[in-house]
Design a protein around this motif. Structure first.
Motif, PDB file in Angstrom:
ATOM      1  N   THR A  43       0.819  -1.219   0.000  1.00 38.77           N
ATOM      2  CA  THR A  43       0.000   0.000   0.000  1.00 38.77           C
ATOM      3  C   THR A  43       0.849   1.264   0.000  1.00 38.77           C
ATOM      4  N   LEU A  44       2.120   1.164   0.444  1.00 39.16           N
ATOM      5  CA  LEU A  44       2.990   2.340   0.468  1.00 39.16           C
ATOM      6  C   LEU A  44       3.357   2.792  -0.941  1.00 39.16           C
ATOM      7  N   THR A  64      -9.093   4.028   0.732  1.00 40.40           N
ATOM      8  CA  THR A  64      -8.452   3.280   1.806  1.00 40.40           C
ATOM      9  C   THR A  64      -8.437   1.799   1.462  1.00 40.40           C
ATOM     10  N   ASN A  67      -6.750  -0.753   5.529  1.00 45.01           N
ATOM     11  CA  ASN A  67      -6.614   0.236   6.609  1.00 45.01           C
ATOM     12  C   ASN A  67      -5.523   1.273   6.340  1.00 45.01           C
ATOM     13  N   SER A  68      -5.072   1.368   5.090  1.00 47.34           N
ATOM     14  CA  SER A  68      -4.079   2.379   4.732  1.00 47.34           C
ATOM     15  C   SER A  68      -4.675   3.336   3.701  1.00 47.34           C
TER      16      SER A  68
END
Length: 228
Positions: A43-44, A64, A67-68
């Motif tokens: 997700t980063l 989202t 949860n990111s």
């Protein structure tokens, strides 16, 4: 729509009437599929870019996943092409001009070693022209005159090898026409229906365009060239 190339995955969604449900559901399904198939999403490294040309653009809730919150960006690099949310191409052209100019150094060095002209031309085609023409059918028609001059100056500089080189406009026209012919001959292509022959059977029906951006994009340009 899901586009996948090697380990690169891109999701494209269309939001109609400010209803984001289908768009967000696409990402949820992707996350579930990855979880079920033991594929870890980073997700980063995920980004979201929104293309919206309405005068009053609503603020969308950040996306989202796991949860990111996914970072919103104004441009991103897709398979070697930098796409901006305003669908302008200065950023991409800056990148390829800079890269092509760096490679001109090696062309100059090879010329100093008195390589045969045929090898210099081959080097130019493989190492410099290939950079200038990355996805050229997508962006060249919408490039500004200033950017086209910058690109063409790189070609003129490369003519130190002692012979004229194909101008970018000629390469663009040739590649658009070639791609258009392939689409017209392939009934399974998603855009095949856009190439509709007129009753005369000699020309294709022109696409209706309401903006300069659309008129300069690939399909209107391809049909125009096929009719020309």
């Amino acid at each position: 729509m899901l586009l996948k190339f090697a380990d690169d995955t891109t999701v494209i969604g269309l939001i109609r009437d400010d209803d984001e449900s289908a768009y967000r559901r696409e990402f949820e399904q992707l996350a579930v599929w990855c979880s079920q198939n033991n594929l870890e999403l980073n997700t980063l490294r995920m980004v979201e870019m929104i293309v919206d040309f309405r005068r009053n653009t609503p603020t969308l809730t950040p996306l989202t996943i796991l949860n990111s919150t996914v970072a919103a960006v104004e441009s991103f690099r897709f398979l070697g092409t930098t796409i901006s949310q305003d669908l302008k191409w200065e950023t991409h052209i800056d990148s390829i001009v800079r890269k092509a100019q760096q490679r001109l150094y090696f062309l100059r060095q090879l010329r100093k070693f008195n390589l045969p002209q045929v090898l210099l031309i081959q080097f130019y085609s493989a190492v410099i022209e290939s950079v200038l023409c990355i996805s050229v059918t997508v962006w060249f028609g919408s490039a500004t005159k200033s950017d086209i001059r910058r690109l063409q100056r790189t070609v003129w500089t490369a003519e130190i090898i002692g012979c004229p080189l194909p101008p970018l406009q000629e390469l663009y026209t040739s590649r658009v026409r070639k791609k258009a012919v392939k689409i017209t001959l392939d009934p399974t292509h998603p855009a095949h229906y856009l190439f509709e022959l007129l009753p005369s059977g000699r020309h294709f029906r022109a696409l209706s365009t309401r903006t300069v951006r659309h008129r300069n994009s690939f399909f209107p340009q391809a049909i125009h060239l096929m009719n020309g």
